[in-house]
Design an enzyme around this catalytic site. Sequence first.
Site, PDB file in Angstrom:
ATOM      1  N   GLY A 154       0.782  -1.204  -0.009  1.00  0.00           N
ATOM      2  CA  GLY A 154       0.131  -0.047  -0.051  1.00  0.00           C
ATOM      3  C   GLY A 154       0.786   1.257   0.028  1.00  0.00           C
ATOM      4  N   ARG A 162       1.054  -5.170  -5.758  1.00  0.00           N
ATOM      5  CA  ARG A 162       1.142  -6.332  -4.973  1.00  0.00           C
ATOM      6  C   ARG A 162       1.659  -7.448  -6.150  1.00  0.00           C
ATOM      7  NH1 ARG A 162      -0.453  -4.774   0.093  1.00  0.00           N
ATOM      8  NH2 ARG A 162      -1.864  -3.244   0.208  1.00  0.00           N
ATOM      9  N   ASP A 214       5.380  -5.391   6.157  1.00  0.00           N
ATOM     10  CA  ASP A 214       5.994  -6.684   6.669  1.00  0.00           C
ATOM     11  C   ASP A 214       5.901  -7.557   5.164  1.00  0.00           C
ATOM     12  OD1 ASP A 214       6.293  -5.998   9.125  1.00  0.00           O
ATOM     13  OD2 ASP A 214       4.599  -7.009   9.817  1.00  0.00           O
ATOM     14  N   THR A 246       4.120   2.589   5.819  1.00  0.00           N
ATOM     15  CA  THR A 246       2.634   1.933   5.893  1.00  0.00           C
ATOM     16  C   THR A 246       1.916   2.975   6.964  1.00  0.00           C
ATOM     17  OG1 THR A 246       1.250   0.180   6.907  1.00  0.00           O
ATOM     18  CG2 THR A 246       3.368  -0.005   7.613  1.00  0.00           C
ATOM     19  N   ASP A 278      -0.417   1.894   8.523  1.00  0.00           N
ATOM     20  CA  ASP A 278      -1.141   1.271   9.610  1.00  0.00           C
ATOM     21  C   ASP A 278      -0.283   1.316  10.908  1.00  0.00           C
ATOM     22  OD1 ASP A 278      -2.786   0.347   7.838  1.00  0.00           O
ATOM     23  OD2 ASP A 278      -1.675  -1.319   7.273  1.00  0.00           O
ATOM     24  N   ASP A 286       1.881  -0.962  12.013  1.00  0.00           N
ATOM     25  CA  ASP A 286       1.925  -2.244  12.516  1.00  0.00           C
ATOM     26  C   ASP A 286       3.001  -2.966  12.598  1.00  0.00           C
ATOM     27  OD1 ASP A 286       1.717  -2.387   9.800  1.00  0.00           O
ATOM     28  OD2 ASP A 286       0.033  -3.893   9.802  1.00  0.00           O
ATOM     29  N   ARG A 312      -6.114  -1.821   8.540  1.00  0.00           N
ATOM     30  CA  ARG A 312      -6.013  -3.252   8.367  1.00  0.00           C
ATOM     31  C   ARG A 312      -6.296  -3.965   9.671  1.00  0.00           C
ATOM     32  NH1 ARG A 312      -0.614  -6.170   5.332  1.00  0.00           N
ATOM     33  NH2 ARG A 312       0.105  -5.187   7.455  1.00  0.00           N
TER      34      ARG A 312
END
Length: 324
Positions: free
Chosen positions: A15, A76, A107, A129, A131, A133, A175
Site C-alpha cells: 500500500g 502487489r 511486513d 505503511t 497502519d 503495525d 488493516r
Amino acid sequence: MAKEIHTIGVLTSGGDAPGMNAAIRAVVRRAVTQGKKVKGIKKGYNGLLNEEIIDMDVTSVSDIIQRGGTILYTARCKEFVTPEGQQEGAKICRKHGIDGLIVIGGDGSFRGAQKLAGLGINTVGIPGTIDLDIACTEYTIGFDTAVNTAMEAIDKVRDTSTSHERCSIIEVMGRNAGYLALWCGIANGAEDILLPERYDYDEQKLIDNIISNRKKGKKHHIIVNAEGIGHSASMAKRIEAATGVETRATILGHMQRGGSPTCRDRVYASMMGAYAVDLLCAGKSNRVVAYRHGEYVDYDIDEALAMQKDISEYEFEISRTLSV
C-alpha cells in the site's frame, strides 16, 4: 570483507503511504553523494520481474517531497511469493547491476527483501505503511499524515452529527491494527473506540453507553471503528433500531492514504532513506531501518519479522477514561 555496492535499486511495495516520495528522494540523493548509481524500480516486485527499471539522478527526484503517493508506483505481486519468482528477481537485479536494494513498504515487502538477501542481493527495508503495525519501529512512513487526515475528517463529521443529534460510526483504515483508530479516538474525543486488539463484540455495551449519554444530555455520539472490525453500515442499523437514535456510518477509506505528507513524515522518511543508503554502503544486508527511543536504528529482517506488537494497555485505558 563486505563487498562494495556500486548500484542501488529502490522500490515501493504494498500500500502507498504519504512520505514515500521523501524517502525515495533521500535514497537517490544520498546515494549519488556517496558515488553510487541509482535505479528506480517501478510497481514494486511486479515491476522488478517485468524489468520496469529506470536510471535516476538528483533531478529525477526534484519537486516530489511534498507529493503524496509514490512516483515509482506500487503493486502487489503474488508471483514474488514463490521461490521461482524470488530467484528471477535476484537474477534481474544482477542483470541490471543492482547489488544493493532498498525496499520501502510493510511486513510483506520485507519478506521479499529477506528472500533476495538470501539469494545474494544486499537489501535494506524502510517501514512505509499508514497502519503503524511493524513491530520493530515506533514510527512508520505515512502514519502521521494518515492519522491527521482522519482526525480532520472526523471533526467535520462530528459537526454534522451534533447538528442532527446523531450517533456516527466512523471507520478508519489500519488493516488488522487499531493504531489509527486509537489515535483518532483520543484526538477526536470519541465516546467509543473499537479496536481489533481489544473489542469484545458486545454491542449491548455500545447501546447502553449511547442511551446513558443521551439521558445526560449529550447531543451526539462518536464511535471510531477500526477497519479490522468493519461492518460499520450494518452496525449502524442495529444501533439505531436498539436506541432509537439516528445513526449513520461513514467509511473514510482511501482518502487516508493520499495527500501532502506532514512535516514529520517528510523529515523522518528522509532520514530513514539516507540511513538505508548508509547501511548498504557499509556492506550491511538483510536489515530494516527503524525509529526507537528517539533514534534511527536498524534490525536484522529475521528478527524484525519475528517481533510482536500490541496496543499500549495504558493508552487504551486512558482513551476509555477520557471518553466518559
